[in-house]
Design a protein around this motif. Structure first.
Motif, PDB file in Angstrom:
ATOM      1  N   PHE A   1      44.123  38.725   5.329  1.00 31.55           N
ATOM      2  CA  PHE A   1      42.864  37.955   5.935  1.00 31.55           C
ATOM      3  C   PHE A   1      43.450  36.431   5.425  1.00 31.55           C
ATOM      4  N   THR A   2      44.361  36.223   4.725  1.00 35.58           N
ATOM      5  CA  THR A   2      44.735  34.770   4.582  1.00 35.58           C
ATOM      6  C   THR A   2      45.362  34.188   5.697  1.00 35.58           C
ATOM      7  N   ALA A   3      45.856  35.354   6.601  1.00 31.08           N
ATOM      8  CA  ALA A   3      46.561  34.761   7.821  1.00 31.08           C
ATOM      9  C   ALA A   3      45.631  34.329   8.932  1.00 31.08           C
ATOM     10  N   TYR A   4      44.542  34.773   8.708  1.00 36.11           N
ATOM     11  CA  TYR A   4      43.677  34.437  10.136  1.00 36.11           C
ATOM     12  C   TYR A   4      42.107  34.007   9.628  1.00 36.11           C
ATOM     13  N   LEU A   5      41.644  34.619   8.509  1.00 33.69           N
ATOM     14  CA  LEU A   5      40.169  34.576   8.599  1.00 33.69           C
ATOM     15  C   LEU A   5      39.888  33.756   7.257  1.00 33.69           C
ATOM     16  N   VAL A   6      40.691  33.397   6.322  1.00 34.02           N
ATOM     17  CA  VAL A   6      40.157  32.559   4.989  1.00 34.02           C
ATOM     18  C   VAL A   6      39.917  31.207   5.429  1.00 34.02           C
ATOM     19  N   GLY A   7      40.900  30.576   6.029  1.00 36.18           N
ATOM     20  CA  GLY A   7      40.861  29.289   6.469  1.00 36.18           C
ATOM     21  C   GLY A   7      39.612  28.861   6.934  1.00 36.18           C
ATOM     22  N   PRO A   8      39.260  29.503   8.185  1.00 36.36           N
ATOM     23  CA  PRO A   8      38.083  29.319   9.026  1.00 36.36           C
ATOM     24  C   PRO A   8      36.976  29.318   7.943  1.00 36.36           C
ATOM     25  N   LEU A   9      36.437  30.476   7.275  1.00 38.88           N
ATOM     26  CA  LEU A   9      35.688  30.777   6.278  1.00 38.88           C
ATOM     27  C   LEU A   9      35.704  29.453   5.205  1.00 38.88           C
ATOM     28  N   ILE A  10      36.486  29.065   4.664  1.00 41.76           N
ATOM     29  CA  ILE A  10      36.622  28.030   3.946  1.00 41.76           C
ATOM     30  C   ILE A  10      36.247  26.854   4.359  1.00 41.76           C
ATOM     31  N   ALA A  11      36.702  26.600   5.389  1.00 41.30           N
ATOM     32  CA  ALA A  11      36.346  25.248   6.192  1.00 41.30           C
ATOM     33  C   ALA A  11      34.791  25.391   6.640  1.00 41.30           C
TER      34      ALA A  11
ATOM     35  N   HIS B   1      53.913  61.263  12.140  1.00 40.67           N
ATOM     36  CA  HIS B   1      54.593  61.468  13.368  1.00 40.67           C
ATOM     37  C   HIS B   1      56.042  61.830  13.267  1.00 40.67           C
ATOM     38  N   ARG B   2      56.493  62.023  11.981  1.00 43.61           N
ATOM     39  CA  ARG B   2      57.914  62.346  11.545  1.00 43.61           C
ATOM     40  C   ARG B   2      58.812  61.515  11.991  1.00 43.61           C
ATOM     41  N   VAL B   3      58.742  60.153  11.958  1.00 51.39           N
ATOM     42  CA  VAL B   3      59.758  59.096  12.350  1.00 51.39           C
ATOM     43  C   VAL B   3      59.981  58.282  11.233  1.00 51.39           C
ATOM     44  N   ARG B   4      61.277  57.904  11.249  1.00 52.65           N
ATOM     45  CA  ARG B   4      61.974  57.325  10.039  1.00 52.65           C
ATOM     46  C   ARG B   4      62.693  55.787  10.475  1.00 52.65           C
ATOM     47  N   PRO B   5      62.051  54.842  11.017  1.00 47.63           N
ATOM     48  CA  PRO B   5      62.639  53.488  11.285  1.00 47.63           C
ATOM     49  C   PRO B   5      63.327  53.143   9.997  1.00 47.63           C
ATOM     50  N   LEU B   6      64.161  52.055  10.397  1.00 49.07           N
ATOM     51  CA  LEU B   6      65.207  51.531   9.205  1.00 49.07           C
ATOM     52  C   LEU B   6      64.182  50.232   8.899  1.00 49.07           C
ATOM     53  N   ILE B   7      63.690  50.352   7.274  1.00 50.54           N
ATOM     54  CA  ILE B   7      62.991  49.160   6.768  1.00 50.54           C
ATOM     55  C   ILE B   7      63.945  48.139   6.063  1.00 50.54           C
ATOM     56  N   ALA B   8      64.350  47.166   6.840  1.00 52.33           N
ATOM     57  CA  ALA B   8      65.434  46.211   6.721  1.00 52.33           C
ATOM     58  C   ALA B   8      65.046  45.129   5.773  1.00 52.33           C
ATOM     59  N   VAL B   9      63.965  44.652   5.951  1.00 53.61           N
ATOM     60  CA  VAL B   9      63.273  43.854   4.813  1.00 53.61           C
ATOM     61  C   VAL B   9      61.780  44.214   4.492  1.00 53.61           C
ATOM     62  N   GLU B  10      61.779  43.829   3.250  1.00 56.03           N
ATOM     63  CA  GLU B  10      60.348  43.733   2.671  1.00 56.03           C
ATOM     64  C   GLU B  10      59.757  42.563   2.130  1.00 56.03           C
ATOM     65  N   ALA B  11      58.640  42.109   2.387  1.00 55.50           N
ATOM     66  CA  ALA B  11      58.249  40.919   1.945  1.00 55.50           C
ATOM     67  C   ALA B  11      56.677  41.018   1.265  1.00 55.50           C
ATOM     68  N   ASN B  12      56.261  40.133   0.699  1.00 51.10           N
ATOM     69  CA  ASN B  12      54.935  40.009   0.045  1.00 51.10           C
ATOM     70  C   ASN B  12      54.061  39.260   0.781  1.00 51.10           C
ATOM     71  N   SER B  13      54.515  38.561   1.907  1.00 55.01           N
ATOM     72  CA  SER B  13      53.388  37.731   2.699  1.00 55.01           C
ATOM     73  C   SER B  13      53.538  38.153   4.351  1.00 55.01           C
ATOM     74  N   LEU B  14      52.338  37.990   4.928  1.00 57.04           N
ATOM     75  CA  LEU B  14      52.444  37.981   6.075  1.00 57.04           C
ATOM     76  C   LEU B  14      53.299  36.779   7.102  1.00 57.04           C
ATOM     77  N   GLN B  15      53.094  35.536   6.348  1.00 55.46           N
ATOM     78  CA  GLN B  15      53.636  34.550   6.805  1.00 55.46           C
ATOM     79  C   GLN B  15      55.116  34.567   6.883  1.00 55.46           C
TER      80      GLN B  15
ATOM     81  N   VAL C   1      54.841  45.152  11.709  1.00 55.62           N
ATOM     82  CA  VAL C   1      53.493  45.602  12.479  1.00 55.62           C
ATOM     83  C   VAL C   1      52.583  44.462  11.716  1.00 55.62           C
ATOM     84  N   LEU C   2      51.695  43.994  12.762  1.00 54.68           N
ATOM     85  CA  LEU C   2      50.795  42.742  12.209  1.00 54.68           C
ATOM     86  C   LEU C   2      49.389  43.316  12.696  1.00 54.68           C
TER      87      LEU C   2
END
Length: 313
Positions: A103-113, A215-229, A243-244
């Protein structure tokens, strides 16, 4: 029996720091003073609260029982102080808001404004937290409101559903994966993807991993991050997919959603609060703005049900 709040806070500090030395440093008082005040508390209560026999100081059984009540009492006193200073005309006030990263990516900004425009005297402290930590902070009265997801809430959390948030598989414009198939991707197609995803501490990642497992799939997780941006920047600069939430994807013209069949899971965004907590005028005003914003934007409506997980303690 005469118990002073200062002594109760001193006792709690000793438990928190597992000893008198560090507790005294945190409280900025001398260790003898701290020890004397805690012993006075024990004399007033007629019971030993601390076991001082080991290398670390620990609460006794009586100490643990007293600690739970002391924490609740101090929390309620703090809420009472905020109630006294709360101005009902909203000329001033303070809001402590916790949000999960989505929600920091699309909701918080408009609400605070919107809050700043309508009630400029209200100050706001926004913290981005994982869902489990956000709920713990609400129960500890360290947050007034939270915006997170409905489902599996801790006891004592009030839940107000807001809207349904859909998740999509996303690449940057021109990525090879965007041209890899003519129709929708099947779940099996995901095995050939290299992904950048949020870390495993996040609720969104839990939903994605559950979909992969189902669905028994195993894509390669190449990068993990702690923010959507961070994920968005990585995807726009590499051939990785992610996935967003749909509102985030729609707000970035250089991201390309890829249809998947069966679709990735959706979840219900919700406004969270402590069920038995004091609701300040600032928190009430913000909750009203959240409802107005959701009604004015094309979010998918949730199941119409507000519920409270009752505290059984």
């Amino acid at each position: 029996m005469s118990v002073e709040l200062r002594q109760v806070r001193y006792f709690m500090a000793v438990v928190e720091h597992a000893g008198f030395t560090r507790a005294a440093e945190a409280l900025r008082i001398s260790q003898p003073t701290l020890s004397q005040q805690v012993r006075q508390l024990e004399r007033n209560l007629g019971v030993q609260l601390l076991d001082r026999s080991g290398r670390t100081v620990r609460p006794t059984d009586a100490g643990r029982a007293y600690l739970d009540h002391a924490r609740r009492a101090l929390r309620d006193l703090a809420a009472g102080e905020r109630a006294i200073h709360d101005v009902r005309d909203l000329s001033r006030g303070h809001l402590r808001l916790g949000v999960t990263p989505t929600f920091t990516a699309y909701l918080v900004g408009p609400l605070i404004a919107a809050l700043r425009e309508r009630h400029p005297g209200i100050t706001i402290a926004v913290r981005e937290l994982t869902q489990d930590l956000l709920e713990a902070e609400l129960l500890a009265d360290a947050c007034d409101l939270g915006i997170a997801f409905q489902g599996g809430q801790l006891a004592g959390i009030a839940v107000e559903p807001l809207f349904t948030e859909d998740l999509s598989l996303v690449t940057g414009d021109g990525a090879d994966s965007a041209r890899a198939t003519d129709g929708p991707w099947t779940a099996a197609d995901l095995d050939r993807l290299h992904l950048a995803l949020l870390g495993q501490d996040f609720a969104t990642r839990g939903r994605i991993d559950a979909y992969f497992a189902e669905h028994r799939v195993r894509p390669l997780i190449a990068v993990e991050a702690n923010s959507l941006q961070t994920l968005i920047d990585i995807v726009q600069r590499t051939g990785l997919a992610t996935v967003l939430p749909d509102p985030v994807t729609h707000g970035h013209p250089h991201l390309t959603p890829l249809p998947v069949d069966p679709p990735l899971p959706s979840r219900t965004a919700a406004l969270l609060s402590r069920a038995d907590g004091y609701r300040s005028a600032a928190a009430d005003a913000f909750a009203g703005l959240v409802r107005e914003h959701v009604e004015a934007h094309p979010f998918r409506p949730p199941e119409p049900q507000t519920r409270v997980i009752q505290n059984t303690h």
